[in-house]
Design a protein around this motif. Structure first.
Motif, PDB file in Angstrom:
ATOM      1  N   LEU A   1       0.861  -1.174   0.000  1.00  0.00           N
ATOM      2  CA  LEU A   1       0.000   0.000   0.000  1.00  0.00           C
ATOM      3  C   LEU A   1       0.896   1.222   0.000  1.00  0.00           C
ATOM      4  CD1 LEU A   1      -2.537  -0.947   2.819  1.00  0.00           C
ATOM      5  CD2 LEU A   1      -2.952  -1.006   0.366  1.00  0.00           C
ATOM      6  N   ALA A   2       0.527   2.236  -0.758  1.00  0.00           N
ATOM      7  CA  ALA A   2       1.323   3.456  -0.793  1.00  0.00           C
ATOM      8  C   ALA A   2       0.426   4.669  -0.981  1.00  0.00           C
ATOM      9  CB  ALA A   2       2.339   3.396  -1.928  1.00  0.00           C
ATOM     10  N   TYR A   3       0.623   5.674  -0.126  1.00  0.00           N
ATOM     11  CA  TYR A   3      -0.031   6.968  -0.301  1.00  0.00           C
ATOM     12  C   TYR A   3       0.967   7.890  -0.984  1.00  0.00           C
ATOM     13  CZ  TYR A   3      -4.155   6.085   2.563  1.00  0.00           C
ATOM     14  OH  TYR A   3      -5.350   5.602   3.049  1.00  0.00           O
ATOM     15  N   SER A   4       0.557   8.476  -2.099  1.00  0.00           N
ATOM     16  CA  SER A   4       1.419   9.407  -2.823  1.00  0.00           C
ATOM     17  C   SER A   4       1.440  10.750  -2.086  1.00  0.00           C
ATOM     18  CB  SER A   4       0.907   9.601  -4.252  1.00  0.00           C
ATOM     19  OG  SER A   4      -0.293  10.347  -4.233  1.00  0.00           O
ATOM     20  N   PRO A   5       2.362  11.642  -2.432  1.00  0.00           N
ATOM     21  CA  PRO A   5       2.388  12.974  -1.820  1.00  0.00           C
ATOM     22  C   PRO A   5       1.074  13.740  -2.008  1.00  0.00           C
ATOM     23  CG  PRO A   5       4.463  12.546  -2.901  1.00  0.00           C
ATOM     24  CD  PRO A   5       3.535  11.418  -3.279  1.00  0.00           C
ATOM     25  N   SER A   6       0.320  13.416  -3.058  1.00  0.00           N
ATOM     26  CA  SER A   6      -0.958  14.097  -3.283  1.00  0.00           C
ATOM     27  C   SER A   6      -2.117  13.424  -2.549  1.00  0.00           C
ATOM     28  CB  SER A   6      -1.263  14.160  -4.786  1.00  0.00           C
ATOM     29  OG  SER A   6      -1.408  12.847  -5.306  1.00  0.00           O
ATOM     30  N   GLY A   7      -1.830  12.291  -1.841  1.00  0.00           N
ATOM     31  CA  GLY A   7      -2.856  11.621  -1.060  1.00  0.00           C
ATOM     32  C   GLY A   7      -3.552  10.470  -1.764  1.00  0.00           C
ATOM     33  N   ASP A   8      -3.127  10.133  -2.988  1.00  0.00           N
ATOM     34  CA  ASP A   8      -3.724   9.005  -3.709  1.00  0.00           C
ATOM     35  C   ASP A   8      -3.236   7.692  -3.109  1.00  0.00           C
ATOM     36  OD1 ASP A   8      -5.024  10.656  -5.591  1.00  0.00           O
ATOM     37  OD2 ASP A   8      -3.187  10.783  -6.786  1.00  0.00           O
ATOM     38  N   LEU A   9      -4.163   6.732  -2.940  1.00  0.00           N
ATOM     39  CA  LEU A   9      -3.816   5.418  -2.431  1.00  0.00           C
ATOM     40  C   LEU A   9      -3.538   4.481  -3.590  1.00  0.00           C
ATOM     41  CD1 LEU A   9      -3.551   3.337  -0.142  1.00  0.00           C
ATOM     42  CD2 LEU A   9      -6.013   2.941  -0.362  1.00  0.00           C
ATOM     43  N   ASN A  10      -2.393   3.832  -3.570  1.00  0.00           N
ATOM     44  CA  ASN A  10      -2.000   2.855  -4.583  1.00  0.00           C
ATOM     45  C   ASN A  10      -1.857   1.508  -3.901  1.00  0.00           C
ATOM     46  OD1 ASN A  10      -1.116   4.681  -7.023  1.00  0.00           O
ATOM     47  ND2 ASN A  10      -0.365   5.653  -5.166  1.00  0.00           N
ATOM     48  N   ARG A  11      -2.412   0.447  -4.530  1.00  0.00           N
ATOM     49  CA  ARG A  11      -2.322  -0.903  -3.966  1.00  0.00           C
ATOM     50  C   ARG A  11      -1.806  -1.858  -5.025  1.00  0.00           C
ATOM     51  NH1 ARG A  11      -8.276  -1.537  -1.290  1.00  0.00           N
ATOM     52  NH2 ARG A  11      -8.587   0.677  -1.218  1.00  0.00           N
ATOM     53  N   VAL A  12      -1.002  -2.827  -4.574  1.00  0.00           N
ATOM     54  CA  VAL A  12      -0.528  -3.868  -5.478  1.00  0.00           C
ATOM     55  C   VAL A  12      -0.290  -5.137  -4.675  1.00  0.00           C
ATOM     56  CG1 VAL A  12       1.920  -3.261  -5.333  1.00  0.00           C
ATOM     57  CG2 VAL A  12       1.064  -4.403  -7.362  1.00  0.00           C
ATOM     58  N   LYS A  13      -0.589  -6.259  -5.276  1.00  0.00           N
ATOM     59  CA  LYS A  13      -0.333  -7.579  -4.693  1.00  0.00           C
ATOM     60  C   LYS A  13       0.530  -8.312  -5.704  1.00  0.00           C
ATOM     61  CE  LYS A  13      -3.549  -9.918  -2.536  1.00  0.00           C
ATOM     62  NZ  LYS A  13      -3.374 -10.605  -1.273  1.00  0.00           N
ATOM     63  N   VAL A  14       1.700  -8.768  -5.259  1.00  0.00           N
ATOM     64  CA  VAL A  14       2.614  -9.469  -6.161  1.00  0.00           C
ATOM     65  C   VAL A  14       2.995 -10.813  -5.551  1.00  0.00           C
ATOM     66  CG1 VAL A  14       3.541  -7.373  -7.203  1.00  0.00           C
ATOM     67  CG2 VAL A  14       4.638  -8.316  -5.189  1.00  0.00           C
ATOM     68  N   LEU A  15       3.365 -11.730  -6.395  1.00  0.00           N
ATOM     69  CA  LEU A  15       3.806 -13.043  -5.957  1.00  0.00           C
ATOM     70  C   LEU A  15       5.118 -12.919  -5.193  1.00  0.00           C
ATOM     71  CD1 LEU A  15       3.083 -16.057  -6.159  1.00  0.00           C
ATOM     72  CD2 LEU A  15       4.468 -16.160  -8.220  1.00  0.00           C
ATOM     73  N   SER A  16       5.169 -13.462  -3.985  1.00  0.00           N
ATOM     74  CA  SER A  16       6.398 -13.423  -3.189  1.00  0.00           C
ATOM     75  C   SER A  16       7.413 -14.384  -3.781  1.00  0.00           C
ATOM     76  CB  SER A  16       6.112 -13.829  -1.733  1.00  0.00           C
ATOM     77  OG  SER A  16       5.219 -12.917  -1.130  1.00  0.00           O
ATOM     78  N   SER A  17       8.629 -13.883  -4.036  1.00  0.00           N
ATOM     79  CA  SER A  17       9.639 -14.728  -4.658  1.00  0.00           C
ATOM     80  C   SER A  17      10.919 -14.826  -3.837  1.00  0.00           C
ATOM     81  CB  SER A  17       9.990 -14.189  -6.041  1.00  0.00           C
ATOM     82  OG  SER A  17      10.661 -12.953  -5.912  1.00  0.00           O
ATOM     83  N   SER A  18      11.050 -14.042  -2.805  1.00  0.00           N
ATOM     84  CA  SER A  18      12.266 -13.992  -1.976  1.00  0.00           C
ATOM     85  C   SER A  18      13.464 -13.442  -2.735  1.00  0.00           C
ATOM     86  CB  SER A  18      12.610 -15.378  -1.417  1.00  0.00           C
ATOM     87  OG  SER A  18      11.556 -15.872  -0.644  1.00  0.00           O
ATOM     88  N   ALA A  19      13.260 -12.898  -3.908  1.00  0.00           N
ATOM     89  CA  ALA A  19      14.372 -12.416  -4.726  1.00  0.00           C
ATOM     90  C   ALA A  19      15.061 -11.191  -4.138  1.00  0.00           C
ATOM     91  CB  ALA A  19      13.887 -12.109  -6.131  1.00  0.00           C
ATOM     92  N   LEU A  20      14.358 -10.384  -3.365  1.00  0.00           N
ATOM     93  CA  LEU A  20      14.942  -9.155  -2.834  1.00  0.00           C
ATOM     94  C   LEU A  20      14.917  -9.124  -1.312  1.00  0.00           C
ATOM     95  CD1 LEU A  20      13.443  -6.542  -5.310  1.00  0.00           C
ATOM     96  CD2 LEU A  20      15.708  -7.572  -5.349  1.00  0.00           C
ATOM     97  N   ARG A  21      15.161 -10.233  -0.706  1.00  0.00           N
ATOM     98  CA  ARG A  21      15.161 -10.280   0.759  1.00  0.00           C
ATOM     99  C   ARG A  21      16.411  -9.620   1.329  1.00  0.00           C
ATOM    100  NH1 ARG A  21      11.229 -13.032   3.492  1.00  0.00           N
ATOM    101  NH2 ARG A  21       9.986 -14.377   2.171  1.00  0.00           N
TER     102      ARG A  21
END
Length: 70
Positions: free
Chosen positions: A18-38
């Motif tokens: 979840l991410a709120y932009s500086p303008s207050g917009d809510l962005n959501r994303v669900k991605v497959l967990s891969s452990s690639a960037l742990r």
């Protein structure tokens, strides 16, 4: 609000973001967990700083100015 506010929850199958932009917009994303960037917290430096180890290339101080809340 002048900064992005980002929340990440890594689960066994999916990572929810979840991410709120500086303008207050809510962005959501669900991605497959891969452990690639742990990463791993190595030690607490002080009340506001931690040392982390990443298994992926990052620029020095890429996270400077960010706050981590657990």
């Amino acid at each position: 609000m002048s900064n992005w506010k980002i929340w990440v929850d890594t689960g066994g199958t999916f990572t929810d973001c979840l991410a709120y932009s500086p303008s207050g917009d809510l962005n959501r994303v669900k991605v497959l967990s891969s452990s690639a960037l742990r990463g791993k917290i190595i030690k607490k430096i002080n009340d506001k700083s931690i040392q982390c180890k990443f298994n992926w290339a990052v620029q020095k101080d890429i996270f400077k100015g960010y706050f981590l809340r657990v």
